[in-house]
Design a protein around this motif. Structure first.
Motif, PDB file in Angstrom:
ATOM      1  N   LEU A   1     -27.852  12.061  40.234  1.00 26.72           N
ATOM      2  CA  LEU A   1     -27.490  13.131  41.166  1.00 26.72           C
ATOM      3  C   LEU A   1     -28.740  13.855  41.662  1.00 26.72           C
TER       4      LEU A   1
ATOM      5  N   ILE B   1     -26.165  18.456  47.820  1.00 26.88           N
ATOM      6  CA  ILE B   1     -25.678  17.464  46.859  1.00 26.88           C
ATOM      7  C   ILE B   1     -25.676  17.962  45.414  1.00 26.88           C
TER       8      ILE B   1
ATOM      9  N   ALA C   1     -22.725  19.235  43.080  1.00 24.97           N
ATOM     10  CA  ALA C   1     -21.679  18.322  42.591  1.00 24.97           C
ATOM     11  C   ALA C   1     -21.623  18.344  41.076  1.00 24.97           C
ATOM     12  N   ALA C   2     -22.744  18.663  40.439  1.00 28.11           N
ATOM     13  CA  ALA C   2     -22.789  18.748  38.980  1.00 28.11           C
ATOM     14  C   ALA C   2     -21.854  19.834  38.450  1.00 28.11           C
TER      15      ALA C   2
ATOM     16  N   ASP D   1     -30.074  13.993  45.466  1.00 25.99           N
ATOM     17  CA  ASP D   1     -30.365  15.285  46.077  1.00 25.99           C
ATOM     18  C   ASP D   1     -31.764  15.290  46.690  1.00 25.99           C
TER      19      ASP D   1
ATOM     20  N   MET E   1     -24.344   6.810  44.739  1.00 21.98           N
ATOM     21  CA  MET E   1     -23.358   7.595  43.984  1.00 21.98           C
ATOM     22  C   MET E   1     -22.267   8.098  44.933  1.00 21.98           C
TER      23      MET E   1
ATOM     24  N   LEU F   1     -19.603  10.719  45.922  1.00 17.54           N
ATOM     25  CA  LEU F   1     -19.335  12.121  45.634  1.00 17.54           C
ATOM     26  C   LEU F   1     -17.886  12.517  45.874  1.00 17.54           C
TER      27      LEU F   1
END
Length: 296
Positions: A202, A45, A48-49, A206, A1, A3
């Motif tokens: 995600l 990580i 990021a959401a 993480d 993914m 970022l």
């Protein structure tokens, strides 16, 4: 993914002991600063959401990796109060004086420790699905998490072995399996809460990042949480708001009220029909907005 579209950028700072603390920035680079304290295991990580939410709310979300997780150097002898100074070093590196803190799950202890050690800099504390000290309630906790807690208290070497096995398989963890560790909610329902972006990949990324250096940092955190918090909740000065899902099987929903009654200035909210991860996605906007108020 990738970022790059879900963050402002990344950074790193060096502590007075010469250790590197890595962090990532989300939201508005000119916004009100909030430091995110990830779970155990966890990394820089997951926030990021919340990149879009933070950007729209003019919040600068700083998310560091704790020692031995992600890209931050290990600190075998450190405790939660030592982490408070690491978090302050991240704020210094980012050019931030006063800031709020947000702790998720195992990160709740570290967010509270940060407020305990730096009441002159930490304006407010929010926790979501935060764990509690050794005498906190365990009502509603699932069998797997009860088992881990027993091992942390009575058989630490076996706990370390289980985390070592998880570290070996972390790189092969699929999104569905990673979500199963944190929630029973429907993935599409979760995705809708963060702009219809897929949360599963995600969470898997993480988890893999948390075990990047192996299991030792995670093991030490988990063991310490079950045995000694190293500070008194009654000495935490900033205001605290606690959110918890009523259906959380990772950490007892009763923990929020337990913490609230022991903190000088705290309020607990239990969210019906929410579990461990879904509670974070359900209340992250409210939490960030509340945290930013004194900074404006």
């Amino acid at each position: 993914m990738d970022l790059d579209d879900l963050s402002v950028g990344s950074g790193a700072t060096t502590t007075t002991e010469g250790r590197t603390i890595a962090y990532r920035e989300y939201g508005d680079p000119d916004g009100d600063p909030v430091l995110f304290h990830h779970g155990t295991p966890g990394s820089r990580i997951l926030p990021a959401a919340f990149h879009e939410t933070a950007r729209e709310a003019s919040i600068r979300l700083l998310a560091p990796d704790r020692p031995g997780q992600g890209r931050s150097d290990p600190a075998p002898d450190a405790d939660a109060l030592d982490w408070a100074d690491d978090a302050a070093a991240v704020a210094d590196d980012a050019g931030v004086d006063r800031f709020a803190v947000l702790g998720f799950s195992g990160g709740g202890r570290f967010a509270l420790a940060c407020a305990h050690e730096h009441p002159d800099r930490v304006t407010r504390v929010a926790t979501v699905a935060a764990d509690g000290p050794p005498d906190a309630p365990t009502d509603g906790v699932g069998l797997q998490n009860r088992f881990l807690d027993v091992l942390a208290r009575r058989a630490p070497p076996l706990l370390g072995l289980l985390f070592a096995l998880q570290a070996r398989t972390a790189d092969r963890t699929e999104a569905e399996d990673a979500l199963d560790l944190l929630t029973d909610a429907d993935p599409e329902t979760l995705d809708a809460r963060i702009g219809d972006r897929p949360i599963g990949p995600l969470v898997a990324l993480d988890l893999r990042e948390a075990f990047r250096q192996g299991h030792d940092g995670i093991y030490r955190e988990f063991r310490a949480s079950a045995r000694d918090w190293s500070f008194d909740l009654a000495d935490v000065e900033p205001s605290v708001r606690l959110w918890h899902g009523a259906d959380d099987q990772n950490v007892s929903p009763a923990t929020a009220e337990y913490l609230a009654t022991r903190l000088p200035d705290a309020e607990a909210s239990v969210l019906s029909d929410e579990d461990h991860l879904s509670a974070l996605l359900a209340c992250h906007e409210s939490a960030l907005t509340w945290l930013a108020e004194p900074l404006r």
